[in-house]
Design an enzyme around this catalytic site. Structure first.
Site, mmCIF file in Angstrom:
data_model
loop_
_atom_site.group_PDB
_atom_site.id
_atom_site.type_symbol
_atom_site.label_atom_id
_atom_site.label_comp_id
_atom_site.label_asym_id
_atom_site.label_seq_id
_atom_site.Cartn_x
_atom_site.Cartn_y
_atom_site.Cartn_z
ATOM 1 N N SER A 1 25.221 -28.530 2.467
ATOM 2 C CA SER A 1 23.809 -28.534 2.833
ATOM 3 C C SER A 1 23.164 -27.282 2.263
ATOM 4 C CB SER A 1 23.646 -28.547 4.349
ATOM 5 O OG SER A 1 22.304 -28.302 4.715
ATOM 6 N N SER A 2 21.911 -27.402 1.837
ATOM 7 C CA SER A 2 21.240 -26.239 1.251
ATOM 8 C C SER A 2 21.084 -25.104 2.251
ATOM 9 C CB SER A 2 19.867 -26.634 0.706
ATOM 10 O OG SER A 2 19.016 -27.085 1.757
ATOM 11 N N CYS A 3 21.178 -25.402 3.566
ATOM 12 C CA CYS A 3 21.014 -24.344 4.572
ATOM 13 C C CYS A 3 22.196 -23.388 4.608
ATOM 14 C CB CYS A 3 20.772 -24.946 5.944
ATOM 15 S SG CYS A 3 22.187 -25.814 6.633
ATOM 16 N N TYR B 1 27.538 -23.379 11.572
ATOM 17 C CA TYR B 1 27.509 -24.577 10.730
ATOM 18 C C TYR B 1 27.806 -24.216 9.280
ATOM 19 C CZ TYR B 1 25.530 -28.676 8.358
ATOM 20 O OH TYR B 1 25.331 -29.773 7.548
ATOM 21 N N LYS C 1 30.865 -25.583 6.708
ATOM 22 C CA LYS C 1 30.553 -26.343 5.502
ATOM 23 C C LYS C 1 31.052 -25.627 4.248
ATOM 24 C CE LYS C 1 28.623 -30.196 6.706
ATOM 25 N NZ LYS C 1 29.171 -31.484 6.258
ATOM 26 N N HIS D 1 15.839 -32.014 13.372
ATOM 27 C CA HIS D 1 15.376 -31.241 12.228
ATOM 28 C C HIS D 1 13.851 -31.278 12.159
ATOM 29 C CE1 HIS D 1 19.602 -31.777 10.684
ATOM 30 N NE2 HIS D 1 19.385 -30.506 10.422
#
Length: 318
Positions: free
Chosen positions: A113-115, A142, A146, A185
């Site tokens: 995920s880009s986060c 998180y 990831k 989100h």
């Protein structure tokens, strides 16, 4: 020997098939004629249980894996349940990737995920930015899980030659999103507030933060198209970005949401609520060189998502 390519006869496990991403992958595969999809609900297969995951792979003879299962949430959920997000996402990644290696899966695609890029990564964010500086503190649990998952794919490929690849999607939205009033989100959470303001005839609708942060959003059906292409064509150990390559402010998103929902209420920003990182947009030049780009404009995608939410009663009290 030529590497095998996924085709409609392949046995494909879509982990997390009921979620936002997994359900989009299933829709895409079914639309393209894939008939041997292997799907398990959380009640049927606990991906946090290594023994259960091993038995599943041993019995089902899986050819390809889309690893879309994850515990996810917005800023509030990520910050409030850091231990849970770290443990569950780490367990899912370790168990499924290891079992895929043990039972000779042809190819696996893991979703990052880009986060998980550094909070202040140079924009637009290139894949090389990963782990170059501090993570976003509200998202650390998180992100660590990831990052471990995509690095595990990278190391299995480099050490053992497993065709385990990973993709880094930008912010996603679309059918089967989570519209929870607290733990969603930004797009589903905002959509719920605009919808409730409309049906309750409220004069104002609140939006978290200042409205100035810039974000990129990708419709999940566009993502599914890109993921299938990666499963067919991408063979590199390094993760690859997938997004639109374009961003806009949260204030601009709020105006688009107002139009999509038909809400006449005034938009009021709450600077006491967290903004998150100031800007997040991906450099998507690598995946575009493979022949993919997004097709669903944000305005159209929001309208489609709102119609889906109404039809499926996604705004019912939780």
């Amino acid at each position: 020997m030529a590497k095998k390519t996924i085709d409609p006869s392949s046995r494909v496990f879509v982990a997390g098939h009921r979620g936002l991403v997994g359900s989009a992958i299933v829709r895409k595969l079914q639309a393209d004629g894939y008939q041997n999809l292997v799907l398990r609900s959380r009640a049927e297969l606990d991906l946090c249980n290594q023994a259960a995951v091993n038995r599943f792979f041993q019995e089902e003879k899986i050819d390809y894996v889309f690893l879309a299962a994850a515990r996810v949430g917005g800023i509030h959920a990520n910050n409030s349940f850091q231990a849970d997000f770290l443990y569950e996402n780490l367990a899912i990644a370790i168990n499924v990737i290891h079992a895929a290696a043990e039972y000779k899966v042809e190819k696996l695609l893991f979703l990052g995920s880009s986060c998980i890029y550094p909070r202040l990564a140079p924009q637009p964010m290139q894949e090389s930015a990963l782990l170059t500086s501090a993570l976003e503190p509200t998202n650390e649990g998180y992100a660590l899980a990831k990052i471990a998952g995509l690095k595990l794919c990278e190391k299995y490929m480099k050490q053992y030659g497993n065709r385990f690849i990973s993709a880094m999607p930008t912010n996603l939205y679309g059918p089967n999103d989570n519209f929870h009033p607290e733990y969603s989100h930004v797009i589903p959470g905002m959509m719920r507030r605009f919808h409730e303001a409309k049906i309750q005839n409220l004069p104002e609708v609140g939006v978290w933060g200042t409205g100035t942060p810039k974000r990129e959003f990708l419709h999940v059906d566009d993502l599914a198209d890109g993921l299938l292409l990666l499963m067919q064509k991408y063979e590199e150990p390094e993760t690859i970005n997938i997004g639109t390559g374009h961003d806009g402010t949260i204030a601009e998103l709020a105006e688009l949401m107002k139009a999509a929902t038909g809400c006449p209420a005034k938009i009021v920003f709450d600077p006491a609520k967290p903004d998150g990182p100031p800007r997040k947009v991906l450099d998507v030049s690598r995946i575009q060189k493979l022949g993919w780009k997004s097709r669903i404009p944000l305005r159209d995608g929001l309208a489609l998502t709102y119609q889906w939410a109404l039809k499926n009663e996604a705004f019912k009290s939780l």
